[in-house]
Write a protein that holds these residues in place. Sequence first.
Motif, PDB file in Angstrom:
ATOM      1  N   VAL A 192      -9.856  -4.424  -0.918  1.00  0.00           N
ATOM      2  CA  VAL A 192      -9.712  -3.191  -1.707  1.00  0.00           C
ATOM      3  C   VAL A 192      -9.972  -1.941  -0.864  1.00  0.00           C
ATOM      4  CG1 VAL A 192     -12.084  -3.094  -2.608  1.00  0.00           C
ATOM      5  CG2 VAL A 192     -10.205  -2.136  -3.941  1.00  0.00           C
ATOM      6  N   THR A 193     -10.952  -2.015   0.038  1.00  0.00           N
ATOM      7  CA  THR A 193     -11.260  -0.848   0.880  1.00  0.00           C
ATOM      8  C   THR A 193     -10.043  -0.498   1.729  1.00  0.00           C
ATOM      9  OG1 THR A 193     -13.561  -1.532   0.981  1.00  0.00           O
ATOM     10  CG2 THR A 193     -12.842   0.085   2.611  1.00  0.00           C
ATOM     11  N   ASN A 194      -9.485  -1.518   2.353  1.00  0.00           N
ATOM     12  CA  ASN A 194      -8.304  -1.278   3.185  1.00  0.00           C
ATOM     13  C   ASN A 194      -7.142  -0.739   2.367  1.00  0.00           C
ATOM     14  OD1 ASN A 194      -5.574  -2.731   4.442  1.00  0.00           O
ATOM     15  ND2 ASN A 194      -6.847  -1.573   5.843  1.00  0.00           N
ATOM     16  N   TYR A 195      -6.903  -1.321   1.214  1.00  0.00           N
ATOM     17  CA  TYR A 195      -5.769  -0.887   0.395  1.00  0.00           C
ATOM     18  C   TYR A 195      -5.909   0.582   0.007  1.00  0.00           C
ATOM     19  CZ  TYR A 195      -4.121  -5.725  -0.153  1.00  0.00           C
ATOM     20  OH  TYR A 195      -3.633  -6.988   0.063  1.00  0.00           O
ATOM     21  N   LEU A 196      -7.110   0.958  -0.456  1.00  0.00           N
ATOM     22  CA  LEU A 196      -7.302   2.349  -0.893  1.00  0.00           C
ATOM     23  C   LEU A 196      -7.203   3.304   0.287  1.00  0.00           C
ATOM     24  CD1 LEU A 196     -10.127   1.828  -3.527  1.00  0.00           C
ATOM     25  CD2 LEU A 196      -7.847   2.759  -3.961  1.00  0.00           C
ATOM     26  N   VAL A 197      -7.800   2.910   1.430  1.00  0.00           N
ATOM     27  CA  VAL A 197      -7.781   3.797   2.593  1.00  0.00           C
ATOM     28  C   VAL A 197      -6.361   3.895   3.165  1.00  0.00           C
ATOM     29  CG1 VAL A 197      -8.579   4.037   4.976  1.00  0.00           C
ATOM     30  CG2 VAL A 197     -10.205   3.480   3.177  1.00  0.00           C
ATOM     31  N   THR A 232       0.836  -1.201   0.000  1.00  0.00           N
ATOM     32  CA  THR A 232       0.000   0.000   0.000  1.00  0.00           C
ATOM     33  C   THR A 232       0.875   1.257   0.000  1.00  0.00           C
ATOM     34  OG1 THR A 232      -0.024  -0.056   2.384  1.00  0.00           O
ATOM     35  CG2 THR A 232      -1.877  -1.097   1.266  1.00  0.00           C
ATOM     36  N   PHE A 233       2.180   1.072  -0.148  1.00  0.00           N
ATOM     37  CA  PHE A 233       3.160   2.158  -0.146  1.00  0.00           C
ATOM     38  C   PHE A 233       3.414   2.735   1.235  1.00  0.00           C
ATOM     39  CE2 PHE A 233       1.639   1.656  -4.379  1.00  0.00           C
ATOM     40  CZ  PHE A 233       2.784   1.723  -5.146  1.00  0.00           C
ATOM     41  N   ARG A 234       2.864   2.101   2.276  1.00  0.00           N
ATOM     42  CA  ARG A 234       3.211   2.583   3.610  1.00  0.00           C
ATOM     43  C   ARG A 234       4.713   2.429   3.815  1.00  0.00           C
ATOM     44  NH1 ARG A 234      -0.804   2.129   8.646  1.00  0.00           N
ATOM     45  NH2 ARG A 234       0.304   0.233   9.075  1.00  0.00           N
ATOM     46  N   MET A 235       5.256   3.287   4.692  1.00  0.00           N
ATOM     47  CA  MET A 235       6.695   3.256   4.952  1.00  0.00           C
ATOM     48  C   MET A 235       6.998   2.204   6.012  1.00  0.00           C
ATOM     49  SD  MET A 235       7.258   7.322   5.163  1.00  0.00           S
ATOM     50  CE  MET A 235       6.652   8.371   3.837  1.00  0.00           C
ATOM     51  N   SER A 236       8.230   1.708   5.993  1.00  0.00           N
ATOM     52  CA  SER A 236       8.629   0.851   7.098  1.00  0.00           C
ATOM     53  C   SER A 236      10.010   1.305   7.568  1.00  0.00           C
ATOM     54  CB  SER A 236       8.643  -0.620   6.689  1.00  0.00           C
ATOM     55  OG  SER A 236       9.844  -0.938   6.038  1.00  0.00           O
ATOM     56  N   VAL A 237      10.320   0.954   8.801  1.00  0.00           N
ATOM     57  CA  VAL A 237      11.586   1.357   9.401  1.00  0.00           C
ATOM     58  C   VAL A 237      12.254   0.122   9.987  1.00  0.00           C
ATOM     59  CG1 VAL A 237      12.687   2.813  11.136  1.00  0.00           C
ATOM     60  CG2 VAL A 237      10.683   3.651   9.932  1.00  0.00           C
ATOM     61  N   THR A 238      13.544  -0.046   9.674  1.00  0.00           N
ATOM     62  CA  THR A 238      14.289  -1.202  10.188  1.00  0.00           C
ATOM     63  C   THR A 238      15.615  -0.744  10.796  1.00  0.00           C
ATOM     64  OG1 THR A 238      15.405  -1.502   8.067  1.00  0.00           O
ATOM     65  CG2 THR A 238      13.365  -2.709   8.376  1.00  0.00           C
ATOM     66  N   GLN A 239      16.242  -1.649  11.479  1.00  0.00           N
ATOM     67  CA  GLN A 239      17.586  -1.437  12.038  1.00  0.00           C
ATOM     68  C   GLN A 239      17.757  -0.142  12.824  1.00  0.00           C
ATOM     69  OE1 GLN A 239      20.741  -2.201   9.209  1.00  0.00           O
ATOM     70  NE2 GLN A 239      19.433  -3.666   8.187  1.00  0.00           N
ATOM     71  N   PRO A 240      17.122   0.000  13.939  1.00  0.00           N
ATOM     72  CA  PRO A 240      16.102  -0.864  14.528  1.00  0.00           C
ATOM     73  C   PRO A 240      14.698  -0.478  14.067  1.00  0.00           C
ATOM     74  CG  PRO A 240      17.124   0.590  16.182  1.00  0.00           C
ATOM     75  CD  PRO A 240      17.601   1.033  14.855  1.00  0.00           C
ATOM     76  N   ALA A 241      13.735  -1.376  14.329  1.00  0.00           N
ATOM     77  CA  ALA A 241      12.354  -1.164  13.901  1.00  0.00           C
ATOM     78  C   ALA A 241      11.655  -0.214  14.865  1.00  0.00           C
ATOM     79  CB  ALA A 241      11.615  -2.497  13.812  1.00  0.00           C
ATOM     80  N   VAL A 242      12.029   1.057  14.819  1.00  0.00           N
ATOM     81  CA  VAL A 242      11.527   2.021  15.805  1.00  0.00           C
ATOM     82  C   VAL A 242      10.063   2.419  15.610  1.00  0.00           C
ATOM     83  CG1 VAL A 242      13.669   3.034  16.610  1.00  0.00           C
ATOM     84  CG2 VAL A 242      12.714   3.775  14.448  1.00  0.00           C
ATOM     85  N   PHE A 257     -12.963   0.100  12.459  1.00  0.00           N
ATOM     86  CA  PHE A 257     -11.735  -0.526  11.964  1.00  0.00           C
ATOM     87  C   PHE A 257     -12.061  -1.788  11.176  1.00  0.00           C
ATOM     88  CE2 PHE A 257      -9.651   2.166  15.118  1.00  0.00           C
ATOM     89  CZ  PHE A 257      -8.610   2.639  14.353  1.00  0.00           C
ATOM     90  N   GLY A 258     -12.992  -2.575  11.683  1.00  0.00           N
ATOM     91  CA  GLY A 258     -13.396  -3.796  10.993  1.00  0.00           C
ATOM     92  C   GLY A 258     -13.839  -3.502   9.573  1.00  0.00           C
ATOM     93  N   LYS A 259     -14.585  -2.420   9.404  1.00  0.00           N
ATOM     94  CA  LYS A 259     -15.061  -2.059   8.062  1.00  0.00           C
ATOM     95  C   LYS A 259     -13.888  -1.694   7.152  1.00  0.00           C
ATOM     96  CE  LYS A 259     -19.382  -2.695   8.107  1.00  0.00           C
ATOM     97  NZ  LYS A 259     -20.007  -3.594   7.120  1.00  0.00           N
ATOM     98  N   VAL A 260     -12.954  -0.922   7.701  1.00  0.00           N
ATOM     99  CA  VAL A 260     -11.808  -0.507   6.881  1.00  0.00           C
ATOM    100  C   VAL A 260     -10.935  -1.711   6.534  1.00  0.00           C
ATOM    101  CG1 VAL A 260      -9.760   0.967   6.787  1.00  0.00           C
ATOM    102  CG2 VAL A 260     -11.829   1.817   7.850  1.00  0.00           C
ATOM    103  N   TYR A 261     -10.817  -2.642   7.459  1.00  0.00           N
ATOM    104  CA  TYR A 261      -9.966  -3.812   7.224  1.00  0.00           C
ATOM    105  C   TYR A 261     -10.691  -4.909   6.450  1.00  0.00           C
ATOM    106  CZ  TYR A 261      -6.854  -1.864  10.798  1.00  0.00           C
ATOM    107  OH  TYR A 261      -6.021  -1.070  11.523  1.00  0.00           O
ATOM    108  N   GLY A 262     -12.011  -4.812   6.354  1.00  0.00           N
ATOM    109  CA  GLY A 262     -12.765  -5.842   5.659  1.00  0.00           C
ATOM    110  C   GLY A 262     -13.144  -6.997   6.550  1.00  0.00           C
ATOM    111  N   GLY A 263     -13.192  -6.767   7.838  1.00  0.00           N
ATOM    112  CA  GLY A 263     -13.488  -7.836   8.792  1.00  0.00           C
ATOM    113  C   GLY A 263     -14.977  -8.106   8.949  1.00  0.00           C
ATOM    114  N   GLY A 264     -15.306  -9.190   9.613  1.00  0.00           N
ATOM    115  CA  GLY A 264     -16.688  -9.565   9.857  1.00  0.00           C
ATOM    116  C   GLY A 264     -17.027  -9.467  11.330  1.00  0.00           C
TER     117      GLY A 264
END
Length: 618
Positions: A533-538, A371-381, A461-468
Amino acid sequence: MRHFSGTLNGLGWDGYVVERPEDLEPFRDWIRRQAESRTPVAVDTETCGLKIYAWGPGFLRLAQFGNETEAWALPIEHGAVYAEAAVWALRILPDITGHNWAGFDALVCDEHLGVPLEETCAKATDTKILAKLIDPRAEMEGGIGQSLKPLSAHYIDASAPDTQDGLKSVFKDLKLKIAEGFAKIPLSHPTYLEYGLLDVILTSRLRPRLERTLAKLGVPQRLSVYEHRVARICAQMVRAGMVLDEEYTTGLQADLSYDADQFAEIALRYGVESVNSGRQVSAALLDMGESLTEKTASGAWKVDKAVLMAIADLDRDWKAIGSRPPNALADAVLRSKRAGKWRSAYADNFLENVDARGRIHPNIQSMQARTFRMSVTQPAVQTLPSSDKMIRRALLADEGHVMISTDFQAVELRVLAALADVKRMKLAIANGEDLHSFTARLVFGEGFTDKDRKVSKGIAFGKVYGGGATTVARQTGAPIDAVQRAMAKYDQVYPEVGRAAKDWRIEAFNNRMVAVSITGHRLPLDRDRTYAVTNYLVQSTARDCLGQALIHMDERGLVPFLRLPIHDEVLASAPKEDAKDIARAISECMTFDLLGVPIAADAEIGKRSWGSLYGADF
DNA sequence: CGTCTCACG
DNA sequence: ACGTACGTGAGACGG
């Protein structure tokens, strides 16, 4: 001078390795010709590993320059004259290409050659960014990934050698571990040199092909410009790094080791030799007469934190509930595991990554997730414990500075309201209402309780993640039938959410299973999980809100104060006396309009340690 | 090297 | 036809 050559996709290439100072003359001639014709030149560096800052001098070994048919390698390790030639080339070339340029090589050249990353990033095109914009998926996820090898195989020549894997087998032959190989392989090794040369040839050939593919797919040029700028801002944050309180961290390391050992000793009395072995823990608990109910996917007894906390009679704050006699083994396992993990994943990692100036430089990947979110490593702060201040306490603002944390307000929900055009949600946001209370009122009526608000939050959150309903019930602890009723009511109250989800799935289906965000990001869906798809777009659009905010901060000269992006939060270090002004400026940069929905942020000014924003005194 | 667990948003 | 919680990084175990 050494010469290498080969053929890829029917087109020959030549590579030259500079060995003596007089070999620099033809190198300079070649660079001059590329600069005059404004030919893009790919640049790559070979180093002793990935720790750009913690390694120290001698980290940079080889620098390669190349176009589609000719490459040159400079042995930086063999003397200042070669480093000077590399610096001159980096400065004179008007157009460079790099694979993960801002993410790695720009930082290497900045730190070890003294060429500011701002200078090289301004004229660099990053083939990894281009590849990510075409398809963000990793190889594991069904994409081709963004490594040079699979990209070369796909876009240039299926028989292109895997230079990374090839080197690893050379390391094996030399009886070197992979981590040692990059530092210890002789600079004269033919495979090392050939693959170094090949990497810039491949990168050069990759760029026009990726650019053509992006144009064909209709990916806007401004998106690529935006991502290159975000990547450069993140590189500036990596270079700045954060001060580590080494004395505190060393103490913390000792304290956590002690705790882990003490509780492991208690667990040993019950026959558990290794607290991290689920098999041993479950066997011992069953032996004690405890009844386990949950199984893992592979059929083993599940003994995770939630299961053990219940048996140990502990609530979320690790306080006794009083609902049953606590099981001493479960308690000891929980405490030993937590102390052990916090020591190795955080305290050890901090100390392993500290540089000579007492700073750590967490590596920010500006477009890591699909989803193009950023990640941080070494260390995973990005993943330090937030329930306890003890780990964040180890990281400090600069001398004379304080920490500032600025969070978007409920950004994913606001993005959902904007993208799906949810009328009642937009109205509530415009009126400055608390969104979860607002939903609770609509779903449960005026007399809604705190519990109802919690369920509403879980549903949001469930709606955004597509949960039931099942998952929301498990997460919130509310009874399933209440959740089912509330979710049905939610759909009535916010009908646009379900409708948009349906439309988005159809759009993606008609676009070869790729959803496209409003910024133009391509988000491939898995065929059996199109509900995502909802989660990915959001999630992706919320990430672009962060990217946009970073660009606003760049425009206002705030980047030198920035330290970390944390999805919906920006951490900064600012001089004590200017902290109020800088905090206000950062909030302003995080405040804008998204399709008629206000995006807003709250800044909090702490003391010197990051932990002070979580209750620490310092 | 896959699985499980646990830390975050 | 129906329903599905999303995205990461890191460490330990065990085959």
